[in-house]
Design a protein around this motif. Structure first.
Motif, PDB file in Angstrom:
ATOM      1  N   LEU A 102       0.821  -1.201   0.000  1.00 62.60           N
ATOM      2  CA  LEU A 102       0.000   0.000   0.000  1.00 62.60           C
ATOM      3  C   LEU A 102       0.857   1.254   0.000  1.00 62.60           C
ATOM      4  O   LEU A 102       0.571   2.219  -0.723  1.00 62.60           O
ATOM      5  N   ASP A 103       1.916   1.268   0.793  1.00 68.57           N
ATOM      6  CA  ASP A 103       2.797   2.437   0.826  1.00 68.57           C
ATOM      7  C   ASP A 103       3.449   2.669  -0.531  1.00 68.57           C
ATOM      8  O   ASP A 103       3.580   3.820  -0.985  1.00 68.57           O
ATOM      9  N   ASN A 104       3.878   1.600  -1.193  1.00 70.08           N
ATOM     10  CA  ASN A 104       4.498   1.749  -2.509  1.00 70.08           C
ATOM     11  C   ASN A 104       3.524   2.327  -3.521  1.00 70.08           C
ATOM     12  O   ASN A 104       3.893   3.183  -4.328  1.00 70.08           O
ATOM     13  N   VAL A 105       2.286   1.865  -3.485  1.00 68.22           N
ATOM     14  CA  VAL A 105       1.297   2.387  -4.420  1.00 68.22           C
ATOM     15  C   VAL A 105       0.974   3.844  -4.099  1.00 68.22           C
ATOM     16  O   VAL A 105       0.864   4.691  -4.993  1.00 68.22           O
ATOM     17  N   CYS A 106       0.845   4.156  -2.817  1.00 70.60           N
ATOM     18  CA  CYS A 106       0.574   5.547  -2.418  1.00 70.60           C
ATOM     19  C   CYS A 106       1.683   6.486  -2.870  1.00 70.60           C
ATOM     20  O   CYS A 106       1.432   7.654  -3.200  1.00 70.60           O
ATOM     21  N   ARG A 129      -8.040   5.436  -2.190  1.00 72.09           N
ATOM     22  CA  ARG A 129      -7.904   5.362  -3.652  1.00 72.09           C
ATOM     23  C   ARG A 129      -6.938   4.243  -4.057  1.00 72.09           C
ATOM     24  O   ARG A 129      -7.197   3.494  -5.013  1.00 72.09           O
ATOM     25  N   CYS A 130      -5.851   4.122  -3.306  1.00 75.23           N
ATOM     26  CA  CYS A 130      -4.866   3.077  -3.603  1.00 75.23           C
ATOM     27  C   CYS A 130      -5.404   1.690  -3.252  1.00 75.23           C
ATOM     28  O   CYS A 130      -5.119   0.712  -3.951  1.00 75.23           O
ATOM     29  N   GLU A 131      -6.185   1.596  -2.191  1.00 75.19           N
ATOM     30  CA  GLU A 131      -6.773   0.307  -1.819  1.00 75.19           C
ATOM     31  C   GLU A 131      -7.734  -0.177  -2.905  1.00 75.19           C
ATOM     32  O   GLU A 131      -7.813  -1.383  -3.188  1.00 75.19           O
ATOM     33  N   LEU A 139      -4.725  -7.608  -5.133  1.00 78.72           N
ATOM     34  CA  LEU A 139      -3.695  -7.501  -4.104  1.00 78.72           C
ATOM     35  C   LEU A 139      -4.224  -6.937  -2.791  1.00 78.72           C
ATOM     36  O   LEU A 139      -3.431  -6.585  -1.918  1.00 78.72           O
ATOM     37  N   SER A 140      -5.521  -6.842  -2.635  1.00 78.88           N
ATOM     38  CA  SER A 140      -6.068  -6.196  -1.437  1.00 78.88           C
ATOM     39  C   SER A 140      -5.662  -6.912  -0.157  1.00 78.88           C
ATOM     40  O   SER A 140      -5.379  -6.283   0.865  1.00 78.88           O
ATOM     41  N   ARG A 157       2.812  -6.641 -10.080  1.00 75.50           N
ATOM     42  CA  ARG A 157       1.492  -6.013 -10.010  1.00 75.50           C
ATOM     43  C   ARG A 157       1.512  -4.772  -9.117  1.00 75.50           C
ATOM     44  O   ARG A 157       0.811  -3.791  -9.393  1.00 75.50           O
ATOM     45  N   VAL A 158       2.324  -4.791  -8.060  1.00 76.46           N
ATOM     46  CA  VAL A 158       2.468  -3.594  -7.223  1.00 76.46           C
ATOM     47  C   VAL A 158       3.086  -2.466  -8.039  1.00 76.46           C
ATOM     48  O   VAL A 158       2.662  -1.301  -7.948  1.00 76.46           O
TER      49      VAL A 158
END
Length: 553
Positions: A102-106, A129-131, A139-140, A157-158
């Motif tokens: 989650l941090d990487n996507v944020c 939004r990232c979730e 990947l949730s 995928r991340v």
């Protein structure tokens, strides 16, 4: 497969319907030290919703083209017009492995946040939004798991999610199937197709094995001789790729002119042999061809210089064989004096006094190291080459060299004159002495940290502060902790000496025992110091091993 007209930009407009989201006009890229260009007058355009394959021989410039289109690689000529955000999924992914999914996507939204936001946590709306995007990619359930604990396909995928979270008009991917088997590659293709239908981005992919993706792309861009040529894909040609023998290089050769199919072009071979796959920097072949011979000559000269310096030093100090006469018998006699002659003498040693002094020494080392860390980290950041501007680096390093020039014993004498005798002077002496060395260890750890995740965040719009907190510091953290443990261990030994000048600790007792030739008592104190150092060394080794294993997972 049908070749477009001589003007690729114009032919793309004729053969592809939709809105232009990116256009490159006669772009050129030449790496420093390279005689030939990696890209020369290359033109192409990408349209909303289309899928484009980029093919060519290994080392032929596919990555260079993608980075030029994204904007992380400066152009020497031409221009790229981007009608909206462009995101690149790197072949090595460039994720921050110490952070969660989650941090990487944020972090892909740093470009939409102020420079000071997201340093410790992201706003709730950003996380939601990232979730949602992680759920789209399946990947949730892994959102709060560190990236280092994911499989290769999950990491990929991340990386795709991080690129898509800013809702780019163009998604570029550098050989996203290279590390995947055919089944996972097909799943990734299906995922990209689903995401593209939802977000309507243009997709350009450099393909490692095009047979995995037959029938998926609308167009093919072949990179050769520092130029690009575009092809429209027909159903017959797409089907024939599946049965093409020889793999990717044979497939890529199908797009090259006949006179260039037998062997790689001169510029391609130069790129393959000289380009650093991590940094993208290229070296001149004329410089690197003779490097093994030059390396041997330089090594011989260095060894000869060291031997000459040793001989010169021995002659200047008038060291001869007679200088060491009697040294062996003296050492044996001294060792006999420090060993207690009986069990009663061993029990009678001042263990309680030495234990209290050793405890004071450990406390001095702990406080001195802690203060040194607090002083060193803010000084190490502006001294690091990959963080601070060059003029600031030079000034800070000059200051740190001046601090390291002063030995710990002189720091102790200085603070004894300031605050008087006792452990307080020892604490401040250790703090300043630690500062000189910790800053060097810290800025070297920051410079040696993997810079690729930081470069990826920078290209996504992260500020220097956000990049440092989220990418550079986590990568350097194992080395930083190891340096702190080493300096703490070293300060215990240094604190043992500071007592000689009245700066507290067990060193003052050792000085008295040696002065009064009570060698067994001095040996007992040294043995206690040794036991503490051995324990700390074991803790440091365990910690480094734990951090290394975690970092490599």
């Amino acid at each position: 497969m049908d070749k477009f007209s001589d003007n690729p930009l114009e032919s793309s407009r004729k053969e592809t319907s939709g809105t232009v989201v990116l256009s490159a006009s006669r772009i050129g890229v030449k790496y420093p030290g390279c005689k030939s260009c990696s890209l020369d007058k290359a033109s192409l355009s990408l349209f909303e919703g289309e899928r484009v394959a980029i093919v060519g021989p290994s080392g032929g410039g596919k990555t260079t083209l993608l980075r030029a289109l994204e904007g992380s690689l400066p152009l020497d000529s031409g221009q790229v017009l981007r009608h909206g955000p462009v995101a690149l999924v790197y072949q090595d992914l460039r994720l921050v492995s110490e952070r969660t999914c989650l941090d990487n996507v944020c972090s892909g939204l740093f470009g939409e946040l102020p420079f000071y936001k997201g340093l410790w946590s992201f706003p709730r709306e950003v996380r939601m939004r990232c979730e949602d995007l992680l759920e789209d990619l399946g990947l949730s359930r892994l959102a709060h798991r560190p990236v280092s604990q994911l499989s290769g396909g999950q990491k990929q995928r991340v990386a795709i999610a991080r690129a898509l979270i800013s809702r780019p008009r163009v998604l570029l991917a550098d050989e996203p199937f290279a590390a995947l088997d055919r089944a996972n590659a097909r799943r990734t293709l299906h995922l990209l197709e689903t995401l593209q239908a939802k977000y309507r981005f243009a997709l350009a992919v450099s393909v490692h094995d095009p047979m995995m993706a037959s029938g998926f792309f609308n167009r093919v861009i072949a990179v050769h001789d520092a130029t690009v040529e575009e092809y429209r894909v027909s159903a017959d040609s797409a089907a024939s790729w599946t049965h093409t023998p020889g793999g990717v290089d044979h497939f890529a050769a199908e797009f090259l002119p006949p006179e260039k199919r037998k062997q790689p072009s001169q510029s391609t071979a130069a790129d393959k042999s000289n380009t650093d796959p991590v940094s993208g920097s290229t070296q001149d072949r004329s410089v690197t061809e003779h490097s093994p011979i030059l390396a041997k000559v330089m090594a011989g000269l260095i060894i000869a210089g060291i031997l000459a310096a040793l001989a010169w030093s021995a002659m200047s100090l008038e060291l001869k064989g007679a200088s060491f006469a009697g040294a062996g018998s003296g050492i044996v006699r001294f060792l006999g004096d420090i060993v207690p002659s009986s069990w009663a003498e061993l029990v009678a040693l001042p263990w309680a006094t030495l234990s209290a002094s050793l405890l004071q020494t450990i406390q001095m080392a702990l406080l001195g190291t802690a203060i040194g860390i607090l002083l060193s980290f803010p000084l190490a950041i502006p001294a690091s080459r990959n963080v601070a501007p060059r003029p600031v680096q030079g000034t800070m390093r000059l200051l740190l060299n001046a601090i390291r020039t002063v030995p710990s014993i002189f720091w102790a004498l200085l603070f004894v004159s300031f605050v008087g005798l006792g452990p307080v002077a020892g604490v401040f002496a250790l703090a300043f002495y630690s500062c000189g060395y910790l800053t060097k260890f810290f800025y070297e750890a920051l410079e040696d940290a993997d810079h690729r995740p930081a470069m990826a965040l920078k290209s996504l719009g992260a500020s220097p502060l956000q990049t440092f907190v989220w990418a550079t510091f986590p990568a350097a953290r194992p080395a930083l902790i190891g340096a702190c443990l080493f300096v703490f261990e070293y300060n215990i030994r240094s604190a043992s000496v500071l007592g000689v000048v009245g700066a507290g600790g067990i060193g003052q007792d050792l000085m008295y025992y040696i002065e009064w030739r009570e060698f067994p008592k001095a040996a007992a104190g040294l043995l206690m110091i040794l036991s503490v150092v051995v324990v700390l060394d074991g803790i440091s080794h365990w910690w480094r091993r734990r951090m290394t294993v975690s970092h490599r997972q």
